[in-house]
Design an enzyme around this catalytic site. Structure first.
Site, PDB file in Angstrom:
ATOM      1  N   HIS A  17      37.337  87.345  67.252  1.00 26.42           N
ATOM      2  CA  HIS A  17      36.670  86.518  66.287  1.00 26.42           C
ATOM      3  C   HIS A  17      35.283  86.018  66.395  1.00 26.42           C
ATOM      4  CE1 HIS A  17      37.507  82.032  64.043  1.00 26.42           C
ATOM      5  NE2 HIS A  17      36.645  82.966  63.572  1.00 26.42           N
TER       6      HIS A  17
ATOM      7  N   GLN B  59      44.461  82.383  69.245  1.00 28.40           N
ATOM      8  CA  GLN B  59      42.980  82.550  69.855  1.00 28.40           C
ATOM      9  C   GLN B  59      42.997  81.955  71.260  1.00 28.40           C
ATOM     10  OE1 GLN B  59      41.148  83.644  65.793  1.00 28.40           O
ATOM     11  NE2 GLN B  59      40.006  82.426  67.110  1.00 28.40           N
TER      12      GLN B  59
ATOM     13  N   ASN C 177      27.814  79.865  58.262  1.00 22.78           N
ATOM     14  CA  ASN C 177      27.954  80.948  58.692  1.00 22.78           C
ATOM     15  C   ASN C 177      28.829  82.029  57.418  1.00 22.78           C
ATOM     16  OD1 ASN C 177      30.607  79.918  58.602  1.00 22.78           O
ATOM     17  ND2 ASN C 177      30.777  80.259  61.104  1.00 22.78           N
TER      18      ASN C 177
ATOM     19  N   ARG D 295      41.737  83.165  58.179  1.00 24.54           N
ATOM     20  CA  ARG D 295      42.383  82.760  59.379  1.00 24.54           C
ATOM     21  C   ARG D 295      43.864  83.611  59.672  1.00 24.54           C
ATOM     22  NH1 ARG D 295      38.587  80.838  60.917  1.00 24.54           N
ATOM     23  NH2 ARG D 295      37.928  78.739  61.128  1.00 24.54           N
TER      24      ARG D 295
HETATM   25  P1  NAD Z   1      35.014  77.180  50.893  1.00 20.65           P
HETATM   26  O1  NAD Z   1      35.793  76.057  50.730  1.00 20.65           O
HETATM   27  O2  NAD Z   1      33.898  77.155  50.176  1.00 20.65           O
HETATM   28  O3  NAD Z   1      36.126  77.871  49.908  1.00 20.65           O
HETATM   29  C1  NAD Z   1      37.657  78.335  50.170  1.00 20.65           C
HETATM   30  C2  NAD Z   1      38.240  78.568  48.566  1.00 20.65           C
HETATM   31  O4  NAD Z   1      39.669  78.807  48.911  1.00 20.65           O
HETATM   32  C3  NAD Z   1      38.023  77.509  47.671  1.00 20.65           C
HETATM   33  O5  NAD Z   1      37.609  78.132  46.588  1.00 20.65           O
HETATM   34  C4  NAD Z   1      39.627  77.038  47.374  1.00 20.65           C
HETATM   35  O6  NAD Z   1      39.867  76.335  46.232  1.00 20.65           O
HETATM   36  C5  NAD Z   1      40.297  78.352  47.958  1.00 20.65           C
HETATM   37  N1  NAD Z   1      41.812  78.066  48.096  1.00 20.65           N
HETATM   38  C6  NAD Z   1      42.475  77.076  48.963  1.00 20.65           C
HETATM   39  N2  NAD Z   1      43.575  77.420  49.011  1.00 20.65           N
HETATM   40  C7  NAD Z   1      43.648  78.614  48.319  1.00 20.65           C
HETATM   41  C8  NAD Z   1      45.089  79.135  47.882  1.00 20.65           C
HETATM   42  N3  NAD Z   1      46.217  78.652  48.430  1.00 20.65           N
HETATM   43  N4  NAD Z   1      45.106  80.362  47.244  1.00 20.65           N
HETATM   44  C9  NAD Z   1      43.892  80.809  46.786  1.00 20.65           C
HETATM   45  N5  NAD Z   1      42.446  80.003  47.068  1.00 20.65           N
HETATM   46  C10 NAD Z   1      42.645  79.086  47.790  1.00 20.65           C
HETATM   47  O7  NAD Z   1      35.213  77.810  52.297  1.00 20.65           O
HETATM   48  P2  NAD Z   1      34.466  79.104  52.978  1.00 20.65           P
HETATM   49  O8  NAD Z   1      33.287  78.713  53.436  1.00 20.65           O
HETATM   50  O9  NAD Z   1      34.586  80.040  51.646  1.00 20.65           O
HETATM   51  O10 NAD Z   1      35.389  79.636  54.116  1.00 20.65           O
HETATM   52  C11 NAD Z   1      36.685  79.593  53.699  1.00 20.65           C
HETATM   53  C12 NAD Z   1      37.464  79.898  54.983  1.00 20.65           C
HETATM   54  O11 NAD Z   1      36.920  81.140  55.813  1.00 20.65           O
HETATM   55  C13 NAD Z   1      37.390  78.811  55.961  1.00 20.65           C
HETATM   56  O12 NAD Z   1      38.117  77.915  55.613  1.00 20.65           O
HETATM   57  C14 NAD Z   1      37.452  79.577  57.455  1.00 20.65           C
HETATM   58  O13 NAD Z   1      38.890  79.542  57.595  1.00 20.65           O
HETATM   59  C15 NAD Z   1      37.312  81.132  57.265  1.00 20.65           C
HETATM   60  N6  NAD Z   1      35.982  81.267  57.888  1.00 20.65           N
HETATM   61  C16 NAD Z   1      36.219  82.199  58.864  1.00 20.65           C
HETATM   62  C17 NAD Z   1      34.930  82.608  59.925  1.00 20.65           C
HETATM   63  C18 NAD Z   1      35.062  83.759  60.868  1.00 20.65           C
HETATM   64  O14 NAD Z   1      34.179  83.722  61.569  1.00 20.65           O
HETATM   65  N7  NAD Z   1      36.081  84.553  60.574  1.00 20.65           N
HETATM   66  C19 NAD Z   1      33.682  81.838  59.507  1.00 20.65           C
HETATM   67  C20 NAD Z   1      33.754  80.955  58.608  1.00 20.65           C
HETATM   68  C21 NAD Z   1      34.939  80.462  57.829  1.00 20.65           C
END
Ligand code: NAD
Length: 358
Positions: free
Chosen positions: A309, A285, A117, A256
């Site tokens: 959400h 949530q 997503n 989050r």
């Molecule tokens: P991903 O794993 O591809 O990317 C996450 C990035 O965050 C990585 O590059 C990682 O190095 C970086 N990161 C981790 N800790 C960090 C920090 N302390 N400071 C800076 N960067 C940091 O994940 P993604 O697919 O891009 O998803 C990211 C997040 O988005 C998910 O973990 C989830 O919590 C959230 N998400 C939300 C929804 C929604 O419906 N709102 C849907 C999907 C994902």
């Protein structure tokens, strides 16, 4: 084998719309497939407290399917009770509702449908940035009220062109946000992430990495949060850090809720330190009715772009994460290897570097 799924209640909408796959009514499209193979499939939205279906069935389930949209919080205590559990599958992206360190200790695998997503969320981020910067919601509300006073909304409306936009986290979503921002001719695109983008990827969106978080936030007109929730990001946006934001910056959080301190963000919006806060994720949530983020506004009465959400649960996304959940299950049932990108916790260890630097 017993498979337990904790999903959200879809009600009338889910009866009318079968593509709402992530609901208890439509069961990720897995019911017939699992039951025809002789497995027991329990699906419920009841997830809080010892009497919940979640806690009752967890004790002998082998597979747990959860979703970030209605998180079944799998704590270390509950891991102790889940004697038969082997694998947790997150139908979606983001497994922070599971105590991942406890999963490591109990040698229980945790998998997500990575990438399922990420476009859905990136599009929502772009929309949220625009609705804050352009002061869209108060303008629309004015129209619904029957009023017409252009200056009242134009006084706080700007263009995105010429602004500095930064993402905290430049993974799948963060990078897609940067890509989608390119045509807006922002002054600069910057990012903060301990994992640097590959040089070609950074070059193609012309994004500059800033290694110090305070330095990073002080340069941004708009900040979008796109990193997972883990020990290193819980409460990252707090009173102290907000002091380093540019006065009147806009903040979008679709990652989050608990990455932001709820009261600190609300206070910053009230005083105008932030001009706007938008997103779809909440520290609890479903969010309680009185949650401060539902109604808090900036001093001009706008700047709130909060929604439930749902950014990552568009019908397009649901099709992808339902399919992905099925293929993870199929691999598990038939002893086939899992796709590497989906494995968050393997047997006794983290298989990803996205949930903190270890
Ligand atoms: P991903 O794993 O591809 O990317 C996450 C990035 O965050 C990585 O590059 C990682 O190095 C970086 N990161 C981790 N800790 C960090 C920090 N302390 N400071 C800076 N960067 C940091 O994940 P993604 O697919 O891009 O998803 C990211 C997040 O988005 C998910 O973990 C989830 O919590 C959230 N998400 C939300 C929804 C929604 O419906 N709102 C849907 C999907 C994902």
């Amino acid at each position: 084998m017993k498979v337990l799924a904790i999903l959200y209640e879809g009600g009338k909408a889910a009866q009318e719309e079968p593509r709402l796959l992530g609901t208890i009514e439509n069961k990720l499209g897995l019911k017939d497939w699992l039951e025809s193979r002789g497995h027991e499939f329990i699906v419920s939205s009841s997830k809080e407290g010892p009497e919940s279906d979640f806690q009752k069935h967890l004790v002998d389930a082998e597979v747990l399917i959860t979703t970030p949209f209605h998180p079944g919080y799998l704590t270390r205590d509950l891991f102790e009770k889940a004697k038969n559990l082997k694998i947790c599958i997150t139908a979606g992206v983001g497994s922070d509702h599971i105590d991942l360190n406890a999963a490591v200790d109990h040698r229980i695998q945790v998998l997500e449908v990575s990438g399922s997503n990420v476009v859905s969320v990136a599009e929502h981020v772009i929309m949220s940035i625009l609705l804050l910067v352009r002061n869209f919601i108060p303008a629309h509300e004015m129209i619904e009220r029957g009023d017409w006073q252009v200056s009242d909304v134009a006084r706080n409306a700007f263009d995105l062109e010429g602004k500095v936009v930064g993402t905290i986290g430049a993974g799948r979503i963060g990078y897609r946000v940067l890509q989608r921002l390119v045509p807006f001719d922002c002054k600069e695109l910057i990012y903060y992430d301990y994992a640097p983008l590959p040089a070609a990827a950074a070059e193609s969106v012309k994004a500059r990495r800033v290694e110090d978080l305070k330095d990073f936030v002080s340069q941004c007109d708009v900040i979008t949060i796109n990193c997972p929730l883990h020990e290193g990001t819980r409460g990252l946006i707090n009173t102290e850090l907000l002091k380093h934001f540019k006065k009147g910056a806009w903040l979008v959080n679709t990652a989050r809720g608990a990455i932001c301190d709820a009261d600190a963000v609300a206070a910053a919006l009230k005083t105008g330190q932030l001009s706007g806060y938008a997103g779809d994720v909440w520290n609890v949530q479903p969010a309680p009715k009185e949650h401060v983020w539902r109604t808090v506004k900036n001093p001009l009465g706008g700047g709130n772009g909060m929604v439930p959400h749902y950014s990552g649960t568009t019908l397009d996304a649901q099709a992808r994460y339902a399919n992905g959940t099925k293929s993870i299950l199929d691999n598990y049932l038939n002893d086939k290897p899992q796709e590497v990108q989906n494995v968050i916790i393997g047997l006794g260890k983290y298989e990803t570097r996205a949930y903190g630097q270890r």
